[in-house]
Write a protein that holds these residues in place. Structure first.
Motif, PDB file in Angstrom:
ATOM      1  N   ALA A 119      31.845  86.439  -3.414  1.00 33.80           N
ATOM      2  CA  ALA A 119      31.647  87.857  -3.067  1.00 33.80           C
ATOM      3  C   ALA A 119      29.798  87.588  -2.290  1.00 33.80           C
ATOM      4  CB  ALA A 119      31.453  88.861  -4.148  1.00 33.80           C
ATOM      5  N   GLY A 120      29.536  88.994  -1.587  1.00 31.74           N
ATOM      6  CA  GLY A 120      28.131  88.483  -1.424  1.00 31.74           C
ATOM      7  C   GLY A 120      27.645  87.692  -0.469  1.00 31.74           C
ATOM      8  N   ILE A 121      28.160  86.327  -0.177  1.00 30.95           N
ATOM      9  CA  ILE A 121      28.510  85.333   0.615  1.00 30.95           C
ATOM     10  C   ILE A 121      28.798  85.204   1.578  1.00 30.95           C
ATOM     11  CG2 ILE A 121      27.452  83.051   0.492  1.00 30.95           C
ATOM     12  CD1 ILE A 121      27.023  82.648  -2.384  1.00 30.95           C
TER      13      ILE A 121
ATOM     14  N   GLN B  70      25.162  77.385  -5.320  1.00 28.03           N
ATOM     15  CA  GLN B  70      24.191  77.708  -6.473  1.00 28.03           C
ATOM     16  C   GLN B  70      23.991  79.468  -6.452  1.00 28.03           C
ATOM     17  OE1 GLN B  70      19.506  76.592  -4.746  1.00 28.03           O
ATOM     18  NE2 GLN B  70      19.980  74.890  -5.490  1.00 28.03           N
ATOM     19  N   MET B  71      23.890  80.098  -4.650  1.00 30.43           N
ATOM     20  CA  MET B  71      23.988  80.967  -4.713  1.00 30.43           C
ATOM     21  C   MET B  71      24.978  82.027  -5.163  1.00 30.43           C
ATOM     22  SD  MET B  71      23.796  80.818  -0.510  1.00 30.43           S
ATOM     23  CE  MET B  71      23.147  82.866  -0.677  1.00 30.43           C
ATOM     24  N   ARG B  72      25.869  81.748  -5.888  1.00 27.04           N
ATOM     25  CA  ARG B  72      26.921  82.802  -6.568  1.00 27.04           C
ATOM     26  C   ARG B  72      26.399  81.773  -7.814  1.00 27.04           C
ATOM     27  NH1 ARG B  72      32.719  80.904  -6.422  1.00 27.04           N
ATOM     28  NH2 ARG B  72      32.281  79.495  -7.015  1.00 27.04           N
ATOM     29  N   GLU B  73      25.856  80.965  -8.417  1.00 22.53           N
ATOM     30  CA  GLU B  73      25.662  80.715 -10.007  1.00 22.53           C
ATOM     31  C   GLU B  73      24.097  82.039  -9.875  1.00 22.53           C
ATOM     32  OE1 GLU B  73      24.622  76.917 -10.324  1.00 22.53           O
ATOM     33  OE2 GLU B  73      27.355  77.150 -10.092  1.00 22.53           O
ATOM     34  N   ARG B  74      23.681  82.138  -8.837  1.00 20.65           N
ATOM     35  CA  ARG B  74      22.604  82.371  -9.252  1.00 20.65           C
ATOM     36  C   ARG B  74      22.072  84.570  -8.757  1.00 20.65           C
ATOM     37  NH1 ARG B  74      17.640  78.489  -6.079  1.00 20.65           N
ATOM     38  NH2 ARG B  74      17.881  77.174  -7.768  1.00 20.65           N
ATOM     39  N   GLY B  75      23.855  84.278  -8.573  1.00 20.39           N
ATOM     40  CA  GLY B  75      24.135  86.236  -8.289  1.00 20.39           C
ATOM     41  C   GLY B  75      23.053  86.271  -7.523  1.00 20.39           C
ATOM     42  N   GLU B  76      22.893  85.279  -6.518  1.00 21.19           N
ATOM     43  CA  GLU B  76      22.626  86.124  -4.787  1.00 21.19           C
ATOM     44  C   GLU B  76      23.384  86.287  -3.980  1.00 21.19           C
ATOM     45  OE1 GLU B  76      18.991  82.250  -5.741  1.00 21.19           O
ATOM     46  OE2 GLU B  76      19.954  82.918  -3.961  1.00 21.19           O
ATOM     47  N   ALA B  77      22.777  87.633  -2.544  1.00 21.99           N
ATOM     48  CA  ALA B  77      23.695  87.649  -1.723  1.00 21.99           C
ATOM     49  C   ALA B  77      23.010  87.168  -0.407  1.00 21.99           C
ATOM     50  CB  ALA B  77      24.196  88.796  -1.079  1.00 21.99           C
ATOM     51  N   GLY B  78      23.495  87.028   0.932  1.00 23.12           N
ATOM     52  CA  GLY B  78      23.058  86.410   1.801  1.00 23.12           C
ATOM     53  C   GLY B  78      24.309  85.501   2.884  1.00 23.12           C
ATOM     54  N   SER B  79      23.496  85.105   3.664  1.00 24.10           N
ATOM     55  CA  SER B  79      24.874  84.088   4.444  1.00 24.10           C
ATOM     56  C   SER B  79      24.210  82.511   4.865  1.00 24.10           C
ATOM     57  CB  SER B  79      24.728  85.006   6.134  1.00 24.10           C
ATOM     58  OG  SER B  79      22.884  85.011   6.404  1.00 24.10           O
ATOM     59  N   VAL B  80      25.445  81.602   5.304  1.00 23.61           N
ATOM     60  CA  VAL B  80      24.813  80.984   5.361  1.00 23.61           C
ATOM     61  C   VAL B  80      25.437  80.332   6.755  1.00 23.61           C
ATOM     62  CG1 VAL B  80      25.622  77.892   4.708  1.00 23.61           C
ATOM     63  CG2 VAL B  80      24.698  79.612   2.776  1.00 23.61           C
ATOM     64  N   VAL B  81      25.085  79.579   7.475  1.00 20.15           N
ATOM     65  CA  VAL B  81      25.264  78.722   8.863  1.00 20.15           C
ATOM     66  C   VAL B  81      25.750  77.568   8.865  1.00 20.15           C
ATOM     67  CG1 VAL B  81      25.297  79.190  11.004  1.00 20.15           C
ATOM     68  CG2 VAL B  81      24.259  81.422  10.282  1.00 20.15           C
TER      69      VAL B  81
END
Length: 372
Positions: free
Chosen positions: A39-41, A303-314
């Motif tokens: 979610a959010g990624i 790692q982003m999900r574990e930290r609660g971060e949102a964003g995009s990965v390409v």
């Protein structure tokens, strides 16, 4: 030796032909892969398989030819020589034919008949050597003997590309992301063959002052990861990578560890498993190096999900799986190579659908930099 007017005219015409070819081609697509469990990624793949020669190496070959022409290294009638048994040779053969130049690919005698045929289809000739470690010296010898030019992708990949602009792959990605929910990616993920694309990505994000980080993915039989960790320039291996197009048995000049924020060394079995699962979800086959990139992208996203971060990965979709019908997509070949991966593919599918990273993978992969 002074340049004759006829030589200069030939070079200018050669550059025009390459630029005209570029103008006839649109940029490659950016494909989203919807993963509700993250979610959010958002995950996107930059699909380099749609180039005229079918892979990411089309960009490299174009840059190498322009670099050689503008440096005065290529002339009318020059024989172009490259040490490559894969996509770079296919793409360089394409540009050599565009300029009316003969092309020779120096490659191990074990190279598949499909790869030889793809190079010959583009007008190239294949020069086979029994000892794979001699491809560099044999390329130089052959270029000298023929009065030609050795392109040497492993030395010049990082410097041939204009990393500031000129529609390089990094600039293209950021332009295509402009209207997305998270237009500035948290991570760019790319596997390393020469290291040139990773260098372009890393330099561009610094030049443009983006917060984006760059993750390089490495194959099992490769020295790049260990060089990133320990900076030993003399590392070597006695065997080559099983993931075609990426990984090297020696540290190449174009691999620049200081522009990389993290690395993931992916076991080959899991690269192939991820390749098959991604192919299933996209509805078309992708190559093994794209599977390597998917695993590294999932490491970043986890790692982003574990930290609660949102964003995009390409991540980079390097080439089509159609080139590997008799290897990665042949179940008997996979079994002989020790890469049968039905269970691992199911584990990757579960990971994409929300499970934690497979324990069997976590026990074998290696992480460094900001992912460690």
């Amino acid at each position: 030796m002074n340049t004759r007017p006829s030589d200069r005219r030939w070079v200018l015409e050669a550059v025009r032909r390459i630029e005209a070819d570029f103008q006839r081609s649109s940029d490659t697509h950016l494909i989203p892969l919807v993963l509700p469990a993250f979610a959010g990624i958002e995950l996107y793949f930059k699909d380099e398989s749609s180039h005229p020669t079918g892979s990411l190496k089309h960009r490299l070959a174009r840059s190498l030819f322009l670099y050689a022409l503008c440096n005065g290294w290529l002339h009318a009638g020059s024989t172009v020589v490259e040490s490559s048994s894969g996509s770079t040779a296919v793409s360089e053969a394409y540009f050599a034919r565009l300029l009316g130049l003969p092309f020779v690919a120096v490659m191990p005698a074990t190279t598949s008949a499909e790869k030889v045929a793809a190079i010959e289809f583009q007008g190239g000739r294949c020069h086979l050597v029994e000892d794979p470690t001699t491809i560099y010296s044999e390329s130089r010898r052959l270029a000298d003997e023929l009065g030609g030019h050795y392109m040497d992708q492993f030395t010049y990949a990082e410097r041939a590309t204009d990393w500031r602009a000129n529609n390089n792959i990094a600039e293209a990605i950021f332009g295509q992301m402009r209207l997305e929910q998270h237009p500035q990616p948290a991570w760019l993920v790319c596997s390393a063959g020469t290291g040139g694309t990773v260098a372009t990505l890393g330099r561009y994000v610094r030049y443009c002052r983006h917060e984006t980080r760059v993750c390089a993915a490495d194959a099992e039989r490769s020295v790049f990861f260990d060089h990133y960790v320990g900076r030993d320039p003399d590392l070597t291996l006695s065997e080559g990578s099983r993931i075609e197009g990426i990984g090297r048995p020696r540290v190449e000049a174009s691999f620049l560890p200081d522009v990389i924020d993290a690395m993931v060394k992916v076991p080959d079995l899991w690269s192939v498993a991820a390749m098959h699962e991604l192919s299933r979800r996209l509805g078309r086959p992708v190559g093994g190096s794209t599977g390597t990139n998917l695993v590294a992208a999932l490491a970043c996203m986890s790692q982003m999900r574990e930290r609660g971060e949102a964003g995009s990965v390409v991540a980079i979709l390097c080439d089509s799986g159609q080139r590997y019908a008799n290897t990665y997509y042949d179940r008997s070949w996979l079994a002989r190579a020790g890469l049968a991966c039905d269970a691992e593919q199911l584990a990757v599918a579960a990971w994409l659908d929300g499970a934690a990273a497979p324990p069997e993978l976590v026990g074998r992969w290696r992480l460094a930099g900001e992912l460690a």
